[in-house]
Design an enzyme around this catalytic site. Structure first.
Site, PDB file in Angstrom:
ATOM      1  N   SER A  95       0.818  -1.209   0.000  1.00 54.84           N
ATOM      2  CA  SER A  95       0.000   0.000   0.000  1.00 54.84           C
ATOM      3  C   SER A  95       0.853   1.261   0.000  1.00 54.84           C
ATOM      4  O   SER A  95       1.689   1.436  -0.876  1.00 54.84           O
ATOM      5  CB  SER A  95      -0.944  -0.036   1.194  1.00 54.84           C
ATOM      6  OG  SER A  95      -1.911   0.963   1.068  1.00 54.84           O
ATOM      7  N   HIS A  96       0.693   2.099   1.015  1.00 55.54           N
ATOM      8  CA  HIS A  96       1.385   3.388   1.035  1.00 55.54           C
ATOM      9  C   HIS A  96       2.765   3.307   1.679  1.00 55.54           C
ATOM     10  O   HIS A  96       3.472   4.303   1.738  1.00 55.54           O
ATOM     11  CB  HIS A  96       0.545   4.386   1.824  1.00 55.54           C
ATOM     12  CG  HIS A  96       0.247   3.864   3.191  1.00 55.54           C
ATOM     13  ND1 HIS A  96      -0.793   2.990   3.423  1.00 55.54           N
ATOM     14  CD2 HIS A  96       0.885   4.010   4.359  1.00 55.54           C
ATOM     15  CE1 HIS A  96      -0.786   2.665   4.703  1.00 55.54           C
ATOM     16  NE2 HIS A  96       0.226   3.262   5.291  1.00 55.54           N
TER      17      HIS A  96
ATOM     18  N   LYS B 231      -0.959 -10.234  -0.666  1.00 58.08           N
ATOM     19  CA  LYS B 231      -2.178 -10.740  -0.043  1.00 58.08           C
ATOM     20  C   LYS B 231      -2.986 -11.520  -1.052  1.00 58.08           C
ATOM     21  O   LYS B 231      -2.856 -11.333  -2.266  1.00 58.08           O
ATOM     22  CB  LYS B 231      -3.005  -9.610   0.561  1.00 58.08           C
ATOM     23  CG  LYS B 231      -3.662  -8.709  -0.439  1.00 58.08           C
ATOM     24  CD  LYS B 231      -4.632  -7.792   0.292  1.00 58.08           C
ATOM     25  CE  LYS B 231      -5.211  -6.792  -0.675  1.00 58.08           C
ATOM     26  NZ  LYS B 231      -6.261  -5.984  -0.071  1.00 58.08           N
TER      27      LYS B 231
ATOM     28  N   ASP C 254      -3.209   6.398  -2.877  1.00 59.81           N
ATOM     29  CA  ASP C 254      -2.017   5.837  -2.239  1.00 59.81           C
ATOM     30  C   ASP C 254      -1.262   4.887  -3.166  1.00 59.81           C
ATOM     31  O   ASP C 254      -1.594   4.758  -4.351  1.00 59.81           O
ATOM     32  CB  ASP C 254      -2.386   5.140  -0.926  1.00 59.81           C
ATOM     33  CG  ASP C 254      -3.161   3.860  -1.145  1.00 59.81           C
ATOM     34  OD1 ASP C 254      -3.841   3.750  -2.185  1.00 59.81           O
ATOM     35  OD2 ASP C 254      -3.091   2.955  -0.286  1.00 59.81           O
TER      36      ASP C 254
ATOM     37  N   ASP D 235      -1.151   1.700  -3.773  1.00 61.68           N
ATOM     38  CA  ASP D 235      -1.856   0.669  -4.541  1.00 61.68           C
ATOM     39  C   ASP D 235      -3.229   1.117  -5.026  1.00 61.68           C
ATOM     40  O   ASP D 235      -4.001   0.296  -5.540  1.00 61.68           O
ATOM     41  CB  ASP D 235      -1.963  -0.634  -3.732  1.00 61.68           C
ATOM     42  CG  ASP D 235      -2.752  -0.455  -2.457  1.00 61.68           C
ATOM     43  OD1 ASP D 235      -2.727   0.650  -1.875  1.00 61.68           O
ATOM     44  OD2 ASP D 235      -3.412  -1.421  -2.026  1.00 61.68           O
TER      45      ASP D 235
ATOM     46  N   ASP E  58      -6.019   2.223  -3.520  1.00 68.31           N
ATOM     47  CA  ASP E  58      -7.307   1.982  -2.866  1.00 68.31           C
ATOM     48  C   ASP E  58      -7.734   3.108  -1.924  1.00 68.31           C
ATOM     49  O   ASP E  58      -8.883   3.165  -1.510  1.00 68.31           O
ATOM     50  CB  ASP E  58      -7.344   0.609  -2.167  1.00 68.31           C
ATOM     51  CG  ASP E  58      -6.232   0.411  -1.167  1.00 68.31           C
ATOM     52  OD1 ASP E  58      -5.404   1.326  -0.995  1.00 68.31           O
ATOM     53  OD2 ASP E  58      -6.182  -0.675  -0.555  1.00 68.31           O
ATOM     54  N   ARG E  59      -6.815   4.020  -1.586  1.00 69.65           N
ATOM     55  CA  ARG E  59      -7.194   5.114  -0.690  1.00 69.65           C
ATOM     56  C   ARG E  59      -7.457   6.397  -1.466  1.00 69.65           C
ATOM     57  O   ARG E  59      -7.003   6.542  -2.604  1.00 69.65           O
ATOM     58  CB  ARG E  59      -6.068   5.398   0.309  1.00 69.65           C
ATOM     59  CG  ARG E  59      -5.765   4.239   1.209  1.00 69.65           C
ATOM     60  CD  ARG E  59      -4.779   4.641   2.284  1.00 69.65           C
ATOM     61  NE  ARG E  59      -4.546   3.516   3.172  1.00 69.65           N
ATOM     62  CZ  ARG E  59      -4.093   3.611   4.405  1.00 69.65           C
ATOM     63  NH1 ARG E  59      -3.802   4.799   4.895  1.00 69.65           N
ATOM     64  NH2 ARG E  59      -3.918   2.547   5.145  1.00 69.65           N
TER      65      ARG E  59
ATOM     66  N   THR F 191     -11.424  -2.856  11.898  1.00 71.36           N
ATOM     67  CA  THR F 191     -10.591  -2.222  10.879  1.00 71.36           C
ATOM     68  C   THR F 191     -10.117  -3.240   9.836  1.00 71.36           C
ATOM     69  O   THR F 191      -9.695  -4.341  10.186  1.00 71.36           O
ATOM     70  CB  THR F 191      -9.380  -1.567  11.570  1.00 71.36           C
ATOM     71  OG1 THR F 191      -9.873  -0.529  12.410  1.00 71.36           O
ATOM     72  CG2 THR F 191      -8.398  -0.998  10.578  1.00 71.36           C
TER      73      THR F 191
ATOM     74  N   LYS G 133     -11.551  -1.182  -1.171  1.00 75.21           N
ATOM     75  CA  LYS G 133     -11.758   0.252  -1.223  1.00 75.21           C
ATOM     76  C   LYS G 133     -11.153   0.754  -2.530  1.00 75.21           C
ATOM     77  O   LYS G 133     -10.296   0.093  -3.113  1.00 75.21           O
ATOM     78  CB  LYS G 133     -11.179   0.946  -0.003  1.00 75.21           C
ATOM     79  CG  LYS G 133      -9.720   0.656   0.319  1.00 75.21           C
ATOM     80  CD  LYS G 133      -9.362   1.290   1.660  1.00 75.21           C
ATOM     81  CE  LYS G 133      -7.884   1.157   1.982  1.00 75.21           C
ATOM     82  NZ  LYS G 133      -7.566  -0.116   2.650  1.00 75.21           N
TER      83      LYS G 133
HETATM   84  C1  VG1 Z   1      -4.480   0.631   8.126  1.00 76.21           C
HETATM   85  C2  VG1 Z   1      -5.790   1.385   8.274  1.00 76.21           C
HETATM   86  C3  VG1 Z   1      -6.951   0.483   7.914  1.00 76.21           C
HETATM   87  C4  VG1 Z   1      -6.747  -0.060   6.498  1.00 76.21           C
HETATM   88  C5  VG1 Z   1      -5.396  -0.741   6.388  1.00 76.21           C
HETATM   89  C6  VG1 Z   1      -5.082  -1.196   4.991  1.00 76.21           C
HETATM   90  O1  VG1 Z   1      -4.468  -0.475   8.999  1.00 76.21           O
HETATM   91  O2  VG1 Z   1      -5.940   1.878   9.582  1.00 76.21           O
HETATM   92  O3  VG1 Z   1      -8.154   1.199   8.034  1.00 76.21           O
HETATM   93  O4  VG1 Z   1      -7.760  -0.970   6.164  1.00 76.21           O
HETATM   94  O5  VG1 Z   1      -4.366   0.154   6.792  1.00 76.21           O
HETATM   95  O6  VG1 Z   1      -5.091  -0.114   4.095  1.00 76.21           O
HETATM   96  P1  VG1 Z   1      -3.707  -0.456  10.408  1.00 76.21           P
HETATM   97  O7  VG1 Z   1      -3.840  -1.848  10.964  1.00 76.21           O
HETATM   98  O8  VG1 Z   1      -2.294  -0.041  10.121  1.00 76.21           O
HETATM   99  O9  VG1 Z   1      -4.407   0.595  11.227  1.00 76.21           O
HETATM  100  V1  VG1 Z   1      -4.105  -0.133   2.755  1.00 76.21           V
HETATM  101  O10 VG1 Z   1      -4.497   1.142   1.819  1.00 76.21           O
HETATM  102  O11 VG1 Z   1      -2.593   0.011   3.587  1.00 76.21           O
HETATM  103  O12 VG1 Z   1      -4.263  -1.593   2.051  1.00 76.21           O
HETATM  104 CO    CO Z   2      -3.676   1.014   0.013  1.00 74.59          CO
END
Ligand code: VG1
Ligand code: CO
Length: 542
Positions: free
Chosen positions: A111-112, A124, A276, A278, A280-281, A343, A375
């Site tokens: 992700s980010h 994943k 972000d 990937d 999704d945000r 979450t 998302k």
């Molecule tokens: C974080 C966010 C959560 C989100 C997850 C994956 O998780 O808080 O809301 O679903 O990242 O997002 P955590 O456990 O670090 O709070 V992504 O865009 O990183 O796939």
């Molecule tokens: Co992401």
């Protein structure tokens, strides 16, 4: 095909969103191989079926894909669909799994989290509905990693060419390199009023989208510029780079600072957004105005009738527990159910499959709908553009009107990154130890109603997820929540979530940090966060 003897590797437990570790860890054979074989051993009978593979383009993406292709063939998949150059945004991968009725997909992303040889990588598994594997499967994968003794792979001597759209094979398995953007763009066109958005973008309305050198660049260029006619300078940092340009593609006020500077500068555009690593945000900004993700979910729900795909109504809304209650107020006024889940997007899948909810969201810049099972950053951007095209008002006036009607949920998240694991756990334990004394006491000039460790029973399959956050709930609806992140790769991250509700229009114009100041002080007081972490301020405030 060969079978390679192996033994379990340490640290293979998937977190909130799959397995994330340093690239250097993934590069050590058989770390990736063990995980992939454990996935294949946990997902049931896929002989002769299709797998989707793609990632956010970060360092090691291409090598990981070659390893996966060889293993998928040896394990009996008949066909793999791979995005061109190995690129698929997370929502696009979800779209493709669903559209081509694949058995599942492997998404390569952290992700980010920063990318590069010394940074992070992740993987994943998503199931046939296009969504992240539920805990039942991720637990089974983890079990397999603990006992694995061998993995199967082909030993092709050359890499599969992923740079051109076309077909090739490894053993009996066909590999189709597909356009990474086309299917996703078609889906977006089927949901939104592209003509209305085209007219908006042809007017004097100006927008700026920051792809942050991550996966959404190619998607944004095709959809926003080629299909919708946004100007050539409307997409910034559009070229995906394997190290994301050295940046941290997390669309928030801290890390998307270039975009924030533009949107708060002189001559700011009317609309700004970022996604972000990937894809999704999403972060949504108006001229000199920031929309909190929690408010954004509520606003999308309240304005869903503006969008062709949701014109005839939505079935319900779901939000993660730490997300503010703003969406609940919209659900109530529309006579809809609102679900509160732990979450992580995997908890929304069952609700969407059962058509209990259409829209879902998280405070962490995640919004989406049942069009896929992830998302979806660009979807949220298009949703906003469609609303703006219909309502012909500024972002700020749409949000403030919403507050006038529904009230404002002041909201903020404070992240403390890189904390020692013991100290982080102690912060939560300190609050837990006071559950009894806090209940019914006065804190931050409010009555505490109850305290708990959030636990969730899935309404569809009755599975139970415990310890999903420590909560102090107040009678006036305010909340203090502590949670430990499940996506980091170094030390622990404490997330402190704060919320209070303001129904009085005269008091809705405050800065969120000021409005929440007494709750913030109380949270520090009960947890001893400052002493335990030795940090006098959060790493990131949202
Ligand atoms: C974080 C966010 C959560 C989100 C997850 C994956 O998780 O808080 O809301 O679903 O990242 O997002 P955590 O456990 O670090 O709070 V992504 O865009 O990183 O796939
Ligand atoms: Co992401």
């Amino acid at each position: 095909m060969i079978t390679v003897n192996t033994k379990p590797c340490e640290g293979q437990k998937p977190g909130t969103s799959g397995l994330r570790k340093k690239v250097k860890v993934f590069q050590q054979t058989p770390y990736l191989e063990n995980f992939v074989q454990s996935v294949f051993d946990s997902i049931g009978d896929f002989q002769g079926k299709t797998l989707v593979v793609g990632g956010d383009g970060r360092f090691f993406n291409d090598q990981a894909i070659q390893i996966i292709l060889n293993m998928a063939s040896a394990n009996g998949f008949a066909r793999v669909l791979v995005g061109k150059d190995g690129i698929l945004s997370t929502p696009a991968a979800s779209c493709i799994i669903r559209k081509y009725k694949a058995f599942g997909g492997l998404i390569l992303s952290a992700s980010h989290n920063p990318a590069g040889p010394d940074e992070d990588f992740g993987i994943k598994y998503n199931i046939g509905n296009g969504g992240p594997a539920p805990e039942k499967i991720t637990d089974a994968i983890y079990e397999c990693t603990q006992t694995i003794q061998s993995y199967k792979t082909m030993t092709s001597s050359h890499n599969v060419d992923l740079t051109d759209i076309g077909t090739s094979s490894i053993g009996d398995m066909r590999i189709e390199v597909i356009d990474s953007v086309a299917d996703y763009a078609d889906l977006m066109e089927s949901l939104f009023d592209f003509d209305a958005i085209r007219q908006l973008l042809a007017s004097d309305f100006r927008m700026c989208f920051d792809a942050m050198h991550a996966v959404t660049g190619p998607y944004a260029k095709v959809i926003l510029q080629d299909m919708l006619g946004a100007s050539g300078d409307s997409v910034m940092n559009a070229t995906p780079l394997s190290d994301f340009g050295g940046g941290h593609p997390d669309p928030n006020l801290t890390y998307a600072k270039d975009l924030v500077a533009i949107m708060y500068g002189d001559d700011a555009p009317d609309f700004g957004a970022a996604s972000d690593g990937d894809g999704d945000r999403n972060m949504i900004l108006g001229k000199h105005f920031f929309v909190t993700p929690s408010d954004s979910l509520a606003l999308l729900a309240a304005n869903a009738h503006c969008i062709p795909a949701y014109q005839s109504g939505i079935s319900g809304i779901a939000r993660s527990m730490p997300t503010s209650g703003a969406a609940d107020r919209v659900a109530q006024s529309l006579g809809l159910d609102c679900y509160e889940t732990p979450t992580g997007w995997k908890f929304f899948g069952n609700l969407m499959d059962a058509d209990k909810v259409t829209l879902c969201g998280e405070e962490s810049f995640g919004t989406g709908s049942n069009h896929v099972r992830e998302k979806d950053g660009l979807w949220a951007v298009l949703f906003w553009l469609n609303i703006l095209a219909v309502r012909k008002q500024s972002v700020e006036s749409i949000v403030t009107e919403h507050w006038q009607k529904f009230g404002r949920n002041y909201y903020s998240r404070h992240d403390y990154e890189g904390v020692a694991t013991d100290a982080a756990e102690q912060v939560l334990q300190n609050v837990r130890d006071q559950f009894e004394t806090l209940t019914a006491s006065t804190l931050a000039n409010r009555q505490v109603q109850s305290c708990d460790d959030f636990s969730y029973t899935d309404p569809i399959d009755q599975s139970v997820s415990q310890n999903q956050g420590v909560r102090v709930l107040f009678e006036d609806g305010s909340r203090i929540i502590f949670r430990l992140s499940g996506t980091g790769t170094q030390g622990a991250t404490i997330r402190l979530y704060l919320e209070s509700f303001e129904g009085d229009v005269e008091k809705q114009g405050m800065d969120a940090q000021d409005a929440l100041a007494d709750l913030i002080a109380a949270a520090h007081d009960i947890s001893k966060l400052g002493d335990l972490t030795d940090m006098d301020k959060p790493t990131v405030i949202t």
